[in-house]
Design a protein around this motif. Structure first.
Motif, PDB file in Angstrom:
ATOM      1  N   MET A  36     105.608  33.414 117.218  1.00  0.00           N
ATOM      2  CA  MET A  36     104.805  33.679 117.735  1.00  0.00           C
ATOM      3  C   MET A  36     102.930  33.604 117.041  1.00  0.00           C
ATOM      4  O   MET A  36     102.517  33.985 117.870  1.00  0.00           O
ATOM      5  N   GLU A  37     103.707  32.760 116.261  1.00  0.00           N
ATOM      6  CA  GLU A  37     102.063  32.391 115.915  1.00  0.00           C
ATOM      7  C   GLU A  37     101.678  31.309 115.967  1.00  0.00           C
ATOM      8  O   GLU A  37     100.617  31.044 116.775  1.00  0.00           O
ATOM      9  N   ILE A  38     102.850  30.711 116.440  1.00  0.00           N
ATOM     10  CA  ILE A  38     102.909  29.754 117.328  1.00  0.00           C
ATOM     11  C   ILE A  38     102.168  29.876 119.067  1.00  0.00           C
ATOM     12  O   ILE A  38     101.382  28.566 119.624  1.00  0.00           O
ATOM     13  N   ILE A  39     102.636  30.584 119.179  1.00  0.00           N
ATOM     14  CA  ILE A  39     101.780  30.922 121.029  1.00  0.00           C
ATOM     15  C   ILE A  39     100.957  31.152 120.440  1.00  0.00           C
ATOM     16  O   ILE A  39     100.084  31.049 121.730  1.00  0.00           O
ATOM     17  N   ALA A  40     100.549  32.356 118.563  1.00  0.00           N
ATOM     18  CA  ALA A  40      98.877  32.067 119.048  1.00  0.00           C
ATOM     19  C   ALA A  40      98.256  31.591 118.908  1.00  0.00           C
ATOM     20  O   ALA A  40      96.948  31.767 119.328  1.00  0.00           O
ATOM     21  N   MET A  41      98.631  30.757 119.110  1.00  0.00           N
ATOM     22  CA  MET A  41      97.526  29.019 118.817  1.00  0.00           C
ATOM     23  C   MET A  41      96.884  28.690 119.915  1.00  0.00           C
ATOM     24  O   MET A  41      96.652  27.464 120.322  1.00  0.00           O
ATOM     25  N   GLY A  42      97.980  28.932 121.374  1.00  0.00           N
ATOM     26  CA  GLY A  42      97.952  28.608 122.371  1.00  0.00           C
ATOM     27  C   GLY A  42      98.932  27.266 122.654  1.00  0.00           C
ATOM     28  O   GLY A  42      98.902  26.976 123.794  1.00  0.00           O
ATOM     29  N   ILE A  43     100.133  26.897 121.719  1.00  0.00           N
ATOM     30  CA  ILE A  43     100.829  26.660 122.104  1.00  0.00           C
ATOM     31  C   ILE A  43     101.799  27.314 122.881  1.00  0.00           C
ATOM     32  O   ILE A  43     102.646  28.006 123.004  1.00  0.00           O
ATOM     33  N   ASP A  44     102.534  26.422 123.920  1.00  0.00           N
ATOM     34  CA  ASP A  44     103.550  26.962 124.773  1.00  0.00           C
ATOM     35  C   ASP A  44     105.049  26.254 124.274  1.00  0.00           C
ATOM     36  O   ASP A  44     105.549  25.217 124.079  1.00  0.00           O
ATOM     37  N   VAL A  45     105.939  27.890 123.976  1.00  0.00           N
ATOM     38  CA  VAL A  45     107.117  27.231 123.545  1.00  0.00           C
ATOM     39  C   VAL A  45     108.423  27.911 124.789  1.00  0.00           C
ATOM     40  O   VAL A  45     108.307  29.242 124.637  1.00  0.00           O
ATOM     41  N   PRO A  46     108.988  27.297 124.956  1.00  0.00           N
ATOM     42  CA  PRO A  46     109.875  27.273 125.874  1.00  0.00           C
ATOM     43  C   PRO A  46     111.496  28.255 124.804  1.00  0.00           C
ATOM     44  O   PRO A  46     111.576  27.989 124.431  1.00  0.00           O
ATOM     45  N   ASN A  47     111.333  28.535 126.343  1.00  0.00           N
ATOM     46  CA  ASN A  47     112.489  30.035 125.620  1.00  0.00           C
ATOM     47  C   ASN A  47     113.471  28.908 125.217  1.00  0.00           C
ATOM     48  O   ASN A  47     115.015  29.543 123.871  1.00  0.00           O
ATOM     49  N   ASN A  48     113.972  28.202 125.805  1.00  0.00           N
ATOM     50  CA  ASN A  48     115.023  27.258 125.041  1.00  0.00           C
ATOM     51  C   ASN A  48     115.115  26.690 123.729  1.00  0.00           C
ATOM     52  O   ASN A  48     116.024  26.300 122.716  1.00  0.00           O
TER      53      ASN A  48
END
Length: 151
Positions: A36-48
């Motif tokens: 969630m912290e990585i996503i908050a930085m604007g990086i897309d994290v795919p589910n896989n």
């Protein structure tokens, strides 16, 4: 079978599932907070990638996580057993409280002794409470299984 051996086997049969719960919930939580912290930085994290990271962490982080929180859980459950003799509260409540306090203690000690927060999820109140709840659920699991076996 001698009584002491039966008691030890009962404790082991109750503690192993508690540790499985502790590791599955806690490590999944730690990894999810990091994602969630990585996503908050604007990086897309795919589910896989998210699931692969959780799987990786469950394999490689479990030994360290077990040591850090497992030792604290053992100590807290011993203290809860002693305290339950003097406190008029429900034993499940005492064990869950002991589990929560063990996680809070472990995280506080690591933060104070190391000068950093080695478990990223514990940097926020939500993460700290969530990790403590995982330990509380593990203690409840232990308490429930132990009582089912002995009754």
């Amino acid at each position: 079978m001698p009584k002491i051996i039966k008691s030890i086997l009962t404790l082991i049969c109750a503690f192993v599932p508690a540790m499985v719960i502790l590791n599955l919930l806690g490590i999944t939580l730690v990894t999810s907070f990091a994602m969630m912290e990585i996503i908050a930085m604007g990086i897309d994290v795919p589910n896989n990638v998210w699931l692969a990271t959780i799987s990786h962490d469950l394999i490689y982080l479990a030994p360290l996580y077990s040591i850090i929180f497992g030792v604290g859980l053992v100590i807290s459950l011993i203290a809860a057993d002693f305290a339950s003799r003097f406190l008029p509260f429900n034993r499940y409540l005492i064990d869950v409280t002991a589990g929560i306090v063990s996680a809070l203690t472990a995280l506080t000690l690591m933060n104070n002794l190391l000068g950093v927060t080695p478990i990223g999820a514990s940097r926020t109140i939500a993460g700290l409470l969530a990790l403590s709840a995982c330990s509380g659920l593990a203690a409840l699991t232990f308490s429930f299984i132990r009582r089912k076996i002995t009754s």
